[in-house]
Design a protein around this motif. Sequence first.
Motif, mmCIF file in Angstrom:
data_model
loop_
_atom_site.group_PDB
_atom_site.id
_atom_site.type_symbol
_atom_site.label_atom_id
_atom_site.label_comp_id
_atom_site.label_asym_id
_atom_site.label_seq_id
_atom_site.Cartn_x
_atom_site.Cartn_y
_atom_site.Cartn_z
ATOM 1 N N ALA A 17 0.644 -1.129 -0.033
ATOM 2 C CA ALA A 17 -0.001 0.230 -0.268
ATOM 3 C C ALA A 17 0.892 1.333 -0.154
ATOM 4 O O ALA A 17 0.319 2.602 -0.858
ATOM 5 N N VAL A 18 1.843 1.521 1.039
ATOM 6 C CA VAL A 18 3.050 2.853 0.828
ATOM 7 C C VAL A 18 3.553 2.308 -0.207
ATOM 8 O O VAL A 18 3.575 3.979 -0.448
ATOM 9 N N GLU A 19 3.977 1.579 -1.229
ATOM 10 C CA GLU A 19 4.314 1.652 -2.502
ATOM 11 C C GLU A 19 4.075 2.009 -3.879
ATOM 12 O O GLU A 19 4.478 3.005 -3.610
ATOM 13 N N ILE A 23 6.555 5.263 -4.907
ATOM 14 C CA ILE A 23 6.631 5.538 -6.156
ATOM 15 C C ILE A 23 5.545 7.312 -7.290
ATOM 16 O O ILE A 23 6.859 8.011 -7.904
ATOM 17 N N GLU A 24 4.944 6.980 -6.701
ATOM 18 C CA GLU A 24 4.221 8.387 -7.172
ATOM 19 C C GLU A 24 4.340 9.429 -7.197
ATOM 20 O O GLU A 24 4.775 10.604 -7.955
ATOM 21 N N ARG A 25 5.414 9.763 -5.841
ATOM 22 C CA ARG A 25 5.921 11.074 -4.931
ATOM 23 C C ARG A 25 7.250 11.082 -5.499
ATOM 24 O O ARG A 25 7.404 11.811 -5.587
ATOM 25 N N PHE A 26 7.782 9.891 -6.200
ATOM 26 C CA PHE A 26 9.170 10.173 -6.166
ATOM 27 C C PHE A 26 9.565 10.550 -6.926
ATOM 28 O O PHE A 26 8.604 10.141 -8.277
ATOM 29 N N ARG A 27 10.188 11.820 -6.908
ATOM 30 C CA ARG A 27 10.933 12.801 -8.883
ATOM 31 C C ARG A 27 9.394 13.277 -9.075
ATOM 32 O O ARG A 27 9.199 13.675 -10.066
ATOM 33 N N ALA A 28 8.381 13.524 -7.814
ATOM 34 C CA ALA A 28 7.244 14.510 -8.354
ATOM 35 C C ALA A 28 7.519 16.000 -8.247
ATOM 36 O O ALA A 28 8.372 16.521 -7.570
ATOM 37 N N GLU A 29 7.340 16.704 -9.611
ATOM 38 C CA GLU A 29 8.044 18.396 -9.739
ATOM 39 C C GLU A 29 7.239 18.660 -8.617
ATOM 40 O O GLU A 29 7.663 20.387 -7.964
ATOM 41 N N ASP A 30 5.954 17.909 -8.044
ATOM 42 C CA ASP A 30 4.852 19.251 -6.790
ATOM 43 C C ASP A 30 4.957 18.372 -5.617
ATOM 44 O O ASP A 30 4.529 19.259 -4.476
ATOM 45 N N LEU A 31 6.343 18.017 -5.021
ATOM 46 C CA LEU A 31 6.760 17.634 -3.949
ATOM 47 C C LEU A 31 6.718 18.118 -3.087
ATOM 48 O O LEU A 31 7.477 19.299 -3.318
ATOM 49 N N GLN A 80 4.891 -3.458 19.481
ATOM 50 C CA GLN A 80 4.677 -1.771 19.022
ATOM 51 C C GLN A 80 5.338 -2.247 17.733
ATOM 52 O O GLN A 80 6.208 -2.782 17.017
ATOM 53 N N TRP A 81 4.515 -1.476 16.372
ATOM 54 C CA TRP A 81 5.128 -1.574 15.016
ATOM 55 C C TRP A 81 5.906 -0.106 15.408
ATOM 56 O O TRP A 81 5.082 0.872 15.714
ATOM 57 N N VAL A 82 6.935 -0.189 15.022
ATOM 58 C CA VAL A 82 7.964 0.948 14.259
ATOM 59 C C VAL A 82 7.887 1.243 12.975
ATOM 60 O O VAL A 82 8.396 0.282 12.024
ATOM 61 N N ILE A 83 7.673 2.378 12.807
ATOM 62 C CA ILE A 83 7.351 2.747 11.041
ATOM 63 C C ILE A 83 8.729 4.130 10.431
ATOM 64 O O ILE A 83 8.432 5.166 11.085
ATOM 65 N N ASP A 84 8.521 3.195 9.860
ATOM 66 C CA ASP A 84 10.235 4.675 8.664
ATOM 67 C C ASP A 84 9.204 4.937 7.595
ATOM 68 O O ASP A 84 9.487 4.252 6.970
ATOM 69 N N PRO A 85 8.562 5.749 6.965
ATOM 70 C CA PRO A 85 7.793 6.319 6.152
ATOM 71 C C PRO A 85 9.263 5.643 4.995
ATOM 72 O O PRO A 85 8.773 5.221 3.942
ATOM 73 N N ILE A 86 9.861 6.238 5.152
ATOM 74 C CA ILE A 86 10.621 7.171 3.877
ATOM 75 C C ILE A 86 12.221 6.934 5.016
ATOM 76 O O ILE A 86 12.331 7.717 5.072
ATOM 77 N N ASP A 87 12.875 5.435 4.914
ATOM 78 C CA ASP A 87 13.595 5.732 5.554
ATOM 79 C C ASP A 87 15.336 6.859 4.100
ATOM 80 O O ASP A 87 15.194 5.301 3.087
ATOM 81 N N GLY A 88 15.912 7.564 3.977
ATOM 82 C CA GLY A 88 16.386 7.595 3.060
ATOM 83 C C GLY A 88 15.637 9.320 2.377
ATOM 84 O O GLY A 88 15.786 9.523 0.682
ATOM 85 N N THR A 89 15.260 9.929 3.468
ATOM 86 C CA THR A 89 14.355 11.130 2.480
ATOM 87 C C THR A 89 14.974 11.792 1.729
ATOM 88 O O THR A 89 15.135 12.951 0.893
ATOM 89 N N HIS A 90 16.590 12.709 2.085
ATOM 90 C CA HIS A 90 17.673 13.260 1.287
ATOM 91 C C HIS A 90 17.301 12.645 -0.110
ATOM 92 O O HIS A 90 17.623 13.534 -0.836
ATOM 93 N N SER A 91 18.085 10.982 -0.349
ATOM 94 C CA SER A 91 18.204 10.702 -0.604
ATOM 95 C C SER A 91 16.132 10.617 -1.887
ATOM 96 O O SER A 91 16.112 11.423 -2.950
ATOM 97 N N PHE A 92 15.539 10.569 -1.028
ATOM 98 C CA PHE A 92 14.300 11.083 -1.635
ATOM 99 C C PHE A 92 14.134 11.924 -2.474
ATOM 100 O O PHE A 92 12.773 12.323 -3.709
#
Length: 271
Positions: A17-19, A23-31, A80-92
């Motif tokens: 679901a997260v993917e 993926i839709e937002r990766f390299r999106a011009e309006d991010l 406990q569920w531990v979530i990092d939605p995007i690890d590597g945000t600087h790369s993203f």
Amino acid sequence: MPAYDDDLRLAHVLADAVERVTIERFRAEDLHVETKPDLTLVSDADRDAEELVRSQLRRTRPRDAVIGEELPATGSSARQWVIDPIDGTHSFVRGVPVWATLIALVDNGRPVLGLVAAPALGRRWWAATGSGAWSGRSLTSARRLHVSAVSRLADASLSLSSTTSWADVGRLDNVLALARSCWRERAYGDFWSYMLVADGAVDIAAEPELSLHDMAALVPVVTEAGGRFTSLDGVEGPFGGNAVATNGLLHDEVLARLAAGGQPALVPDRP
């Protein structure tokens, strides 16, 4: 020992679901990207991805607690569920494909399940206690992971974070001496360094400053592949604020080389 097969299947569903969001937002011009108070970056994709995971967990695991990077922790369960939605945000945000969603389950203080989903690389890694570590596109299409058998630093491949991060904690001389002792050093970055350790392609990975959400999903993958994951002070697991992961054979020597206040070993130049 509890079985976590159902939880692992759920983690894959969450990653699917997260993917679709990331993926839709990766390299999106309006991010949309902001700087948080701690000076780290966050994008709208980070927040949307974490909220999506939380909403699904509220439906499927309503009694479990959730700890995430972007939103306040909820619940008081020992699970406990531990979530990092995007690890590597600087790369993203810069269009570099080395980023991943990290999903972990900590049960009574032990990380028992981890899934690392890197859709821009076309890879996933996952593990649950007692079930081994695996990599592939899905549960039905996977191969088992094993750490390397390298037993000498002179033969080892090392992945490190930036030199400035090591300078900030006063261990730059130590880490440079360690790098000089190894066969090869590179900075593969974020989650990827640790997955390469689990896969036997890298023998040592270390970072001086990390949070629980950065590490919790990595620990089961590394340890179920036969490696060790500790803090720089040798505390097992993801709770020490930093990380050293190795194939196990090199671990004690690496900890000694990186020890705070220790004198970096003098080593000859590599050939």
